[in-house]
Write an enzyme that holds these catalytic residues in place. Structure first.
Site, PDB file in Angstrom:
ATOM      1  N   ASP A   1       0.849  -1.195   0.000  1.00 30.86           N
ATOM      2  CA  ASP A   1       0.000   0.000   0.000  1.00 30.86           C
ATOM      3  C   ASP A   1       0.883   1.244   0.000  1.00 30.86           C
ATOM      4  O   ASP A   1       2.053   1.190   0.392  1.00 30.86           O
ATOM      5  CB  ASP A   1      -0.956   0.015   1.193  1.00 30.86           C
ATOM      6  CG  ASP A   1      -0.235   0.235   2.519  1.00 30.86           C
ATOM      7  OD1 ASP A   1       0.681  -0.549   2.822  1.00 30.86           O
ATOM      8  OD2 ASP A   1      -0.577   1.192   3.248  1.00 30.86           O
TER       9      ASP A   1
ATOM     10  N   GLU B   1      -0.096  -0.494   5.824  1.00 33.46           N
ATOM     11  CA  GLU B   1       0.906   0.101   6.714  1.00 33.46           C
ATOM     12  C   GLU B   1       0.795   1.619   6.752  1.00 33.46           C
ATOM     13  O   GLU B   1       0.928   2.235   7.813  1.00 33.46           O
ATOM     14  CB  GLU B   1       2.306  -0.311   6.250  1.00 33.46           C
ATOM     15  CG  GLU B   1       3.426   0.002   7.242  1.00 33.46           C
ATOM     16  CD  GLU B   1       3.961   1.422   7.129  1.00 33.46           C
ATOM     17  OE1 GLU B   1       4.582   1.908   8.090  1.00 33.46           O
ATOM     18  OE2 GLU B   1       3.750   2.045   6.068  1.00 33.46           O
TER      19      GLU B   1
ATOM     20  N   ASP C   1       8.897   3.388  -1.236  1.00 34.97           N
ATOM     21  CA  ASP C   1       8.120   3.126  -0.010  1.00 34.97           C
ATOM     22  C   ASP C   1       6.763   2.531  -0.354  1.00 34.97           C
ATOM     23  O   ASP C   1       5.795   3.264  -0.483  1.00 34.97           O
ATOM     24  CB  ASP C   1       7.957   4.453   0.747  1.00 34.97           C
ATOM     25  CG  ASP C   1       7.254   4.294   2.085  1.00 34.97           C
ATOM     26  OD1 ASP C   1       7.297   3.198   2.662  1.00 34.97           O
ATOM     27  OD2 ASP C   1       6.653   5.281   2.528  1.00 34.97           O
TER      28      ASP C   1
END
Length: 454
Positions: free
Chosen positions: A92, A156, A123
């Site tokens: 995510d 997350e 990320d």
């Protein structure tokens, strides 16, 4: 086995890695259905699951976690008696923010000036690709010497705790001798770094109501309590004049011991405008790794375009508080909530809602796994020794894993060095860092397996 064949294999796999990261970045996998379709996250989870199956992982499963998202799990058995290593990443991503500020579309991986741009490139979709590269290189050069579990989280960035709650309910699932969290980054490009500490986080939404409805500012302004003005005053109470976070009862004087962050470097990394000062006191490392930091990340109020001359009846804001190691996130939440209630001006009616929370984390850098990683990084980054740093961000799962498996060693590495600009517009990843860290991870798995046999 020498490092050269593995290094050469990883180099040969980089075009494939770029193609796969392009596919993965294309999913608009923001785990908030109010912003992006849930189907985007589900499609990304399916892609990750297919990638694990293609690498001969067993028991691949889409885990429906309590927050309504899916985490992806797979198991790759190693030689008999070999230790088990858990590799973590999340698929995510943060919302792209202002898409018009991106120099290329946020969900299209684009190469520019030697970097690959796209939301999630560093990320942490790039972190998942890093794990794949390391494992593929080992498989091509004698085999993976450990048993491997992979978990790719689906929420997350939202901090809603789905995977933490799932792991607590199924404690055997993620059990491992050591854990590699692929979601942090080097202190800067070319300097191999493991992250020793993470700040925790609490997220609150606060609403102020003062009137039954908006009023004409000419007829009522000056006496009618303005909810937006009340919110501005309330939020201002969270910082001292120098910018230091000031939450009643929360300590703000802890000092960081270890690798320092020169102010000039920080200004450049953060792209602080000329003439604008940094906020807070102490060293930069103190402020971003060892002390709490409050950030107002959103305010609901009328936009300037189309605004009417009205006294506002209601205002809402979302507040993030980063909590350093040594402080408890639940206690910090209570203190922040109490502060907001105590400082709401003019008797404004206040409602505070907790949105997310995660505890801070401190790793044991004296463990054998760190020795194995240090040796691997010195090979992957010739002439450089592994450094340890803090990280201001949060990975709530770390504390859950530490509590469930107190004997497990937890290492934090990743692709989110300063130039990556994670969470901001124009996020990018350095392909050189992806290649070197994939090599470091592969060599670490070899070193770690050998250390367990000796």
């Amino acid at each position: 086995m020498t490092a050269r064949p593995i290094s050469e294999t990883i180099a040969s796999l980089m075009p494939r890695a770029k193609a796969e990261l392009t596919e993965l970045v294309a999913f608009q996998s923001v785990a908030d259905p109010a912003q992006f379709p849930k189907s985007e996250c589900e499609a990304a989870a399916g892609w990750v699951a297919d990638a694990l199956r293609a690498e001969d992982f067993q028991d691949v499963a889409l885990l429906d976690t309590p927050d309504g998202t899916q985490s992806v799990y797979g198991f790759l058995p190693g030689p008999a008696g070999a230790p088990t290593v858990l590799l973590y990443a999340h698929y995510d991503v943060q919302p792209p923010l202002d898409e018009s500020a991106w120099l290329s579309p946020p969900f299209e991986l684009t190469e520019r000036d030697g970097r690959w741009y796209g939301r999630g490139s560093a990320d942490c979709k790039g972190g998942f690709i890093m794990h794949l590269l390391a494992l593929r290189a080992l498989k091509a050069n004698g085999g993976v010497p450990v048993s491997v579990k992979v978990i790719a989280e689906g929420s997350e960035e939202q901090g809603t705790g789905g995977l933490e709650r799932y792991a607590e309910a199924h404690p055997e699932l993620l059990a491992a001798d050591t854990v590699v969290i692929g979601d942090t980054g080097n202190f800067r490009v070319g300097l191999p770094t493991v992250t020793a500490t993470l700040r925790g986080m609490t997220m609150l939404r606060v609403t102020l109501d003062t009137l039954e409805g908006n009023l004409h500012s000419g007829q009522f302004g000056g006496a009618a309590p303005d909810a937006l003005a009340a919110m501005i005053q309330l939020l201002a109470s969270l910082r001292a004049e120098d910018g230091t976070t000031t939450v009643d009862g929360l300590a703000t004087d802890t000092e960081w011991e270890g690798l320092q962050y020169p102010e000039a470097d920080f200004r450049q990394d953060a792209k602080v405008l000329d003439g604008v000062g940094l906020i807070g006191t102490g060293t930069v490392a103190d402020r971003i790794w060892a002390r709490p930091a409050v950030t107002v990340i959103g305010i609901d109020c009328p936009p300037v375009l189309g605004a009417t001359p009205s006294v506002q009846a209601s205002a809402r804001a979302q507040i993030s508080l980063r909590v350093p190691p040594g402080q408890d996130a639940a206690e910090a939440t209570e203190l922040l909530t109490a502060h907001l209630r105590a400082h709401a001006p003019w008797g404004a009616r206040i409602a505070v809602e907790q949105v997310g929370q995660g505890q801070p984390f401190r790793a044991d850098t004296s463990s054998p796994a760190y020795t194995s990683m240090a040796q691997a990084m010195e090979v992957a980054y010739p002439g450089e020794k592994m450094q340890t740093s803090g990280m201001g961000g949060s990975i709530p799962l770390c504390n859950t894993l530490a509590a469930l498996y107190p004997e497990a060693e937890i290492l934090l590495i990743g692709l989110s060095e300063p130039e990556a600009q994670i969470h901001a517009v124009n996020e990018s990843v350095s392909p050189q860092e992806l290649e070197r860290l994939s090599l470091a991870e592969a060599l670490f798995l070899l070193n770690y397996a050998s250390s367990k046999q000796s």
